[in-house]
Design a protein around this motif. Sequence first.
Motif, short mmCIF file in Angstrom:
data_model
loop_
_atom_site.label_atom_id
_atom_site.label_comp_id
_atom_site.label_asym_id
_atom_site.label_seq_id
_atom_site.Cartn_x
_atom_site.Cartn_y
_atom_site.Cartn_z
N GLY A 113 37.20 48.73 56.85
CA GLY A 113 37.40 49.21 55.49
C GLY A 113 36.27 48.80 54.57
O GLY A 113 35.81 49.60 53.74
N LEU A 114 35.82 47.57 54.69
CA LEU A 114 34.71 47.10 53.87
C LEU A 114 33.42 47.86 54.21
O LEU A 114 32.66 48.23 53.30
N ILE A 130 28.49 46.26 45.84
CA ILE A 130 29.46 45.60 44.95
C ILE A 130 30.87 46.00 45.36
O ILE A 130 31.21 47.18 45.38
N ILE A 131 31.68 45.00 45.66
CA ILE A 131 33.06 45.26 46.09
C ILE A 131 33.97 45.09 44.88
O ILE A 131 34.16 43.98 44.37
N SER A 132 34.51 46.18 44.43
CA SER A 132 35.39 46.15 43.25
C SER A 132 36.56 45.22 43.47
O SER A 132 37.21 45.25 44.52
N GLY A 133 36.80 44.36 42.47
CA GLY A 133 37.93 43.44 42.55
C GLY A 133 37.58 42.04 43.00
O GLY A 133 38.46 41.17 43.07
N PHE A 134 36.27 41.79 43.25
CA PHE A 134 35.86 40.48 43.74
C PHE A 134 34.58 40.03 43.06
O PHE A 134 33.65 40.82 42.87
N GLY A 135 34.55 38.75 42.66
CA GLY A 135 33.42 38.21 41.93
C GLY A 135 33.56 38.48 40.44
O GLY A 135 34.30 39.39 40.02
N HIS A 136 32.88 37.66 39.63
CA HIS A 136 32.97 37.83 38.18
C HIS A 136 31.71 37.33 37.51
O HIS A 136 31.14 36.31 37.91
N VAL A 196 40.26 40.30 52.54
CA VAL A 196 38.99 40.81 52.02
C VAL A 196 38.18 39.66 51.42
O VAL A 196 36.97 39.54 51.64
N GLU A 197 38.84 38.81 50.66
CA GLU A 197 38.17 37.66 50.05
C GLU A 197 37.55 36.77 51.13
O GLU A 197 36.39 36.33 50.99
#
Length: 285
Positions: A142-143, A153-159, A195-196
């Motif tokens: 999936g990734l 850039i994986i939406s929903g991860f990192g800030h 995923v994380e």
Amino acid sequence: MSDKDPAVILDSAKAWWSTAIIDMKPGSIRFAGFPVEQLIGAVSFPQMIWLMVRGTMPTPQEGALLEAALVSAVDHGPQAPSIAISRMSVTCGLPLNGAMASAINVLDDVHGGAGEQCMELYADIARRMDEGHALDAAIEAGLDAFIAARGKIISGFGHRFHPVDPRAPRLLALVDEARKQGVVNGRFADIGRGVEASLADRKGRGIPMNIDGATAVIYAELGFAPPLGRGLFILSRSVGILAHAWEQTQQGGRIKGPMPRDIPYTYTGPAPRDYPGTASGEATP
């Protein structure tokens, strides 16, 4: 002039719009069959949102989990473009509705769409699991597919601001509790955490789940379609947009741009020059 029977024309007009959301007649308002007077004071606003977009009444526990997700995303400070736009709009003379509309209009793919995109990733991983793939294999595939389609850039991860987004662990803890109570099955929480972990292995450093990844877990656990993830985020962020627009109304100010006027922008064009045939300071004939 139409030569159709008036009754046929009337039936055609009645059929022009069709809705299962509301049945409104003189003296009667029903949402998905429920009289509004029975809902007032009996159901929460998140439960009402669920009823309006899904046509079913959630349990109080489901409504509480939805409410937690909505509360978590109401605001992220005036540096957020949507919030800044609401404040600038007010100083340009717009009323609250205009300021809110201007701000909401920027909540698109880049600023506002990460939750929906993350839900799409989770859904793709879940689909691969339904086809017989193990969780880890489904996550990796999936990734890879997400990166091939959307970039690294994986939406929903990192800030950009938070090493660890303080909202995400709290939301996941609520999902874990709801799982123990049988409110949700926890499948998407497992996917999100997987995923994380995969991203940490791939990057060699932690890229923690952020607010978009955590609310995507909740919305997916509750059975919302990915496009509704963006709509729910917009409902949530509208609260912050309204609050900031109102605060700016009280503070006053006129035509405030994105930064104070004594802080210059960066000019990258040509050096000062004269137009051919003229001299600096002379009027062009």
